[in-house]
Design a protein around this motif. Structure first.
Motif, PDB file in Angstrom:
ATOM      1  N   ALA A  98     -27.204 -26.496  -4.750  1.00  0.00           N
ATOM      2  CA  ALA A  98     -26.149 -25.504  -4.689  1.00  0.00           C
ATOM      3  C   ALA A  98     -24.776 -26.024  -5.132  1.00  0.00           C
ATOM      4  N   PRO A  99     -23.941 -25.179  -5.748  1.00  0.00           N
ATOM      5  CA  PRO A  99     -22.747 -25.576  -6.346  1.00  0.00           C
ATOM      6  C   PRO A  99     -21.707 -26.277  -5.070  1.00  0.00           C
ATOM      7  N   GLY A 100     -21.244 -27.359  -5.142  1.00  0.00           N
ATOM      8  CA  GLY A 100     -20.324 -27.805  -4.309  1.00  0.00           C
ATOM      9  C   GLY A 100     -20.973 -28.483  -2.980  1.00  0.00           C
ATOM     10  N   SER A 101     -22.366 -28.680  -3.018  1.00  0.00           N
ATOM     11  CA  SER A 101     -23.142 -29.165  -1.985  1.00  0.00           C
ATOM     12  C   SER A 101     -23.067 -30.630  -1.766  1.00  0.00           C
ATOM     13  N   LEU A 102     -22.677 -31.641  -2.734  1.00  0.00           N
ATOM     14  CA  LEU A 102     -22.715 -32.872  -2.807  1.00  0.00           C
ATOM     15  C   LEU A 102     -21.314 -33.582  -2.867  1.00  0.00           C
ATOM     16  N   VAL A 103     -21.289 -34.586  -2.219  1.00  0.00           N
ATOM     17  CA  VAL A 103     -19.807 -35.494  -2.333  1.00  0.00           C
ATOM     18  C   VAL A 103     -19.861 -36.611  -3.216  1.00  0.00           C
ATOM     19  N   LEU A 104     -21.284 -37.041  -3.407  1.00  0.00           N
ATOM     20  CA  LEU A 104     -21.574 -38.173  -4.435  1.00  0.00           C
ATOM     21  C   LEU A 104     -22.550 -38.090  -5.199  1.00  0.00           C
ATOM     22  N   ILE A 105     -22.816 -38.215  -6.499  1.00  0.00           N
ATOM     23  CA  ILE A 105     -24.080 -38.392  -7.344  1.00  0.00           C
ATOM     24  C   ILE A 105     -23.878 -39.423  -8.019  1.00  0.00           C
ATOM     25  N   THR A 106     -25.020 -40.289  -7.997  1.00  0.00           N
ATOM     26  CA  THR A 106     -25.100 -41.521  -8.823  1.00  0.00           C
ATOM     27  C   THR A 106     -26.123 -41.710  -9.608  1.00  0.00           C
ATOM     28  N   ALA A 107     -26.288 -42.408 -10.750  1.00  0.00           N
ATOM     29  CA  ALA A 107     -27.416 -42.692 -11.791  1.00  0.00           C
ATOM     30  C   ALA A 107     -27.253 -44.006 -12.321  1.00  0.00           C
ATOM     31  N   PHE A 108     -27.742 -45.027 -11.816  1.00  0.00           N
ATOM     32  CA  PHE A 108     -27.980 -46.319 -11.979  1.00  0.00           C
ATOM     33  C   PHE A 108     -28.855 -46.507 -13.122  1.00  0.00           C
ATOM     34  N   HIS A 109     -28.368 -46.881 -14.319  1.00  0.00           N
ATOM     35  CA  HIS A 109     -29.609 -47.363 -15.258  1.00  0.00           C
ATOM     36  C   HIS A 109     -30.470 -46.243 -15.508  1.00  0.00           C
ATOM     37  N   LEU A 110     -30.066 -44.961 -15.767  1.00  0.00           N
ATOM     38  CA  LEU A 110     -30.709 -43.867 -15.906  1.00  0.00           C
ATOM     39  C   LEU A 110     -30.408 -43.329 -17.355  1.00  0.00           C
ATOM     40  N   ILE A 111     -29.111 -43.058 -17.818  1.00  0.00           N
ATOM     41  CA  ILE A 111     -28.973 -42.264 -19.012  1.00  0.00           C
ATOM     42  C   ILE A 111     -29.537 -42.936 -20.254  1.00  0.00           C
ATOM     43  N   GLU A 112     -29.813 -44.451 -20.321  1.00  0.00           N
ATOM     44  CA  GLU A 112     -30.254 -44.859 -21.411  1.00  0.00           C
ATOM     45  C   GLU A 112     -31.668 -44.626 -21.507  1.00  0.00           C
ATOM     46  N   HIS A 113     -32.386 -43.817 -20.702  1.00  0.00           N
ATOM     47  CA  HIS A 113     -33.532 -43.618 -20.727  1.00  0.00           C
ATOM     48  C   HIS A 113     -33.947 -42.116 -21.296  1.00  0.00           C
ATOM     49  N   ILE A 114     -32.790 -41.269 -21.517  1.00  0.00           N
ATOM     50  CA  ILE A 114     -32.696 -39.885 -21.692  1.00  0.00           C
ATOM     51  C   ILE A 114     -31.984 -39.624 -23.047  1.00  0.00           C
ATOM     52  N   PRO A 115     -32.330 -38.935 -23.791  1.00  0.00           N
ATOM     53  CA  PRO A 115     -31.477 -38.404 -24.885  1.00  0.00           C
ATOM     54  C   PRO A 115     -30.068 -38.191 -24.607  1.00  0.00           C
ATOM     55  N   PHE A 116     -29.189 -38.091 -25.604  1.00  0.00           N
ATOM     56  CA  PHE A 116     -27.691 -38.099 -25.225  1.00  0.00           C
ATOM     57  C   PHE A 116     -27.423 -36.364 -24.936  1.00  0.00           C
ATOM     58  N   ASP A 117     -28.316 -35.600 -25.684  1.00  0.00           N
ATOM     59  CA  ASP A 117     -27.951 -34.278 -24.920  1.00  0.00           C
ATOM     60  C   ASP A 117     -28.219 -33.941 -23.658  1.00  0.00           C
ATOM     61  N   GLN A 118     -29.403 -34.592 -23.090  1.00  0.00           N
ATOM     62  CA  GLN A 118     -29.745 -34.653 -21.724  1.00  0.00           C
ATOM     63  C   GLN A 118     -28.720 -35.317 -20.646  1.00  0.00           C
ATOM     64  N   VAL A 119     -27.986 -36.325 -21.385  1.00  0.00           N
ATOM     65  CA  VAL A 119     -26.898 -36.870 -20.736  1.00  0.00           C
ATOM     66  C   VAL A 119     -25.747 -35.938 -20.377  1.00  0.00           C
TER      67      VAL A 119
END
Length: 439
Positions: A98-119
């Protein structure tokens, strides 16, 4: 070996121990701690949670964390520690929040595994799921580290492409996050003053993260100012600049030393040139003195030749005079002149008689000596004197002192061998000689 087990074993080998990873993640505490103090909600979502090190930390810090991952091996490691995880796709999970439902989102060593459009899609979906003031943390390998960008990044065959810090930072800004910060991580300790080319290649922070914050009231944003203003890690630009500065300082020092040496060499060259000029002057002076000496020597030689010529002429004249008839004719006159001068001088001094007597005695003694050396003449003289006894006695008395003197002279040659009586007779003879000389 199944696929999940492979990636879990790979991460255990190359990512590091759980304790090491948790110690590295402590760097984010100053950023996330204000969230727990300010926000009513404490919900946090970790995308690609892996072995769950970050979930353990956020749980310790008071967050209600949840993790998603596609690797069953990783999820099993989290479940063994009682962590709240589920198997799900990161983008699907974000879109379900839901929009505004989280205070913290983290992604450690994830974005190098997906295409940049998905980033980009992940960044946009995270902004919608975060509450005002919420944080998105994206950590990935740092391609500024040349060894990471050229080699280590490709150890994981699921990596697609490295994402440069400026690109990821711009992507979060373009997605609408109010502020972001690049935090470089895990750089090695550098020995002060010993920066080398290997450090430029491999000492840049091997990982980095972009921490971005969603807009909120100024009172909320100010609580994060200190964390966002701090500096972290080592960039390639700063390390290369330090390396250049070090070598510029070295080259400057070398240039200074070279300049000093060059000035010293120029000074030595000038001194050598001055000594060479002085040596040339001395050589010229020596040559001039040599020429002068040679000239004077030639003059002296010429003068000597003239003197020899004049001497030869004088000798020729003298020989001509000595061989002339006039010189031979005047010989008796010259023989009389010298005795006449002596007699004249003796007459002036009042000793003419004694002078004549001494001359006569000397003449008689010389004649007697010549006669004694010729036996035939000596016998003839004795026969003549025997005819005139008074003359013989007179001549014997006159010649006795000479013979006594000759005998006493012979006797005095070895006085140490004479007896006392002989010495007394010798003294009497000397007294007699002196008496005869006075007659």
């Amino acid at each position: 070996m199944n696929q999940p087990d492979f990636y879990r074993a790979f991460e255990d080998r190359h990512r590091g121990s759980r304790e090491l990873i948790k110690a590295r993640l402590e760097v984010y505490k100053p950023f996330v701690q204000p969230l727990r103090d300010l926000m009513q909600s404490s919900r946090a979502l970790d995308l690609g949670c892996g072995r769950g090190e970050w979930l353990e930390l956020t749980e310790q810090w008071g967050f209600d964390g949840q993790g998603v991952d596609l690797s069953e091996g990783m999820l099993e490691a989290c479940r063994q520690r009682g962590l709240k995880v589920e198997r799900d796709d990161a983008l699907q999970k974000l879109h379900s929040m839901a929009p505004g439902s989280l205070v913290l989102i983290t992604a450690f060593h994830l974005i190098e595994h997906i295409p940049f459009d998905q980033v980009r899609e992940l960044i946009d979906a995270s902004r919608h799921a975060l509450c005002p003031g919420g944080l998105l943390i994206l950590e990935t390998p740092n391609p500024e580290n040349l060894i990471v960008g050229a080699t280590n990044f490709y150890l994981d065959p699921t990596h697609i492409r490295p994402v440069p810090p400026l690109l990821l930072s711009f992507a979060t800004e373009h997605a609408g996050f109010t502020r972001n910060k690049v935090v470089r991580l895990q750089q090695p300790e550098l020995a002060p003053g010993r920066l080398g080319i290997s450090d430029v290649l491999g000492a840049v922070s091997p990982d980095y993260s972009v921490i971005c914050q969603k807009a909120a009231d100024s009172d909320v944003m100010q609580r994060f100012d200190v964390a966002f203003e701090g500096e972290h890690g080592v960039s390639l630009e700063s390390l290369a600049h330090d390396y250049d500065a070090r070598w510029v300082a070295k080259f400057t020092a070398y240039d200074s030393q070279i300049d000093i040496r060059m000035r010293q060499m120029h000074a030595h060259a000038r001194q050598a040139d001055a000594r060479a000029r002085q040596a040339r002057i001395w050589a010229q002076n020596a040559e001039a003195r040599s020429d002068l000496t040679e000239f004077k020597l030639s003059e002296a030689t010429a003068l000597l030749l003239r003197i020899e010529q004049q001497l030869g002429v004088a000798q020729a004249h003298l020989h001509a005079v000595l061989e002339s008839n006039s010189w031979r004719l005047t010989a008796p006159l010259r023989a009389l002149i010298k005795p006449a001068r002596r007699l004249t001088h003796a007459a002036r001094e009042g000793r003419l008689g004694s002078g004549i007597k001494r001359r006569i005695k000397s003449l008689i003694r010389a004649t007697a000596a010549q006669v004694n050396r010729r036996p035939l003449l000596k016998r003839s003289a004795h026969r003549i004197l025997n005819c005139v006894p008074p003359l013989k006695r007179r001549l014997a008395a006159m010649l006795a002192p000479v013979q006594a003197a000759a005998w006493t002279d012979n006797m005095t040659q070895a006085p140490d061998t004479l007896s006392p009586d002989a010495c007394a007779i010798l003294r009497q003879l000397k007294q007699s000689q002196r008496g005869l000389e006075k007659i």
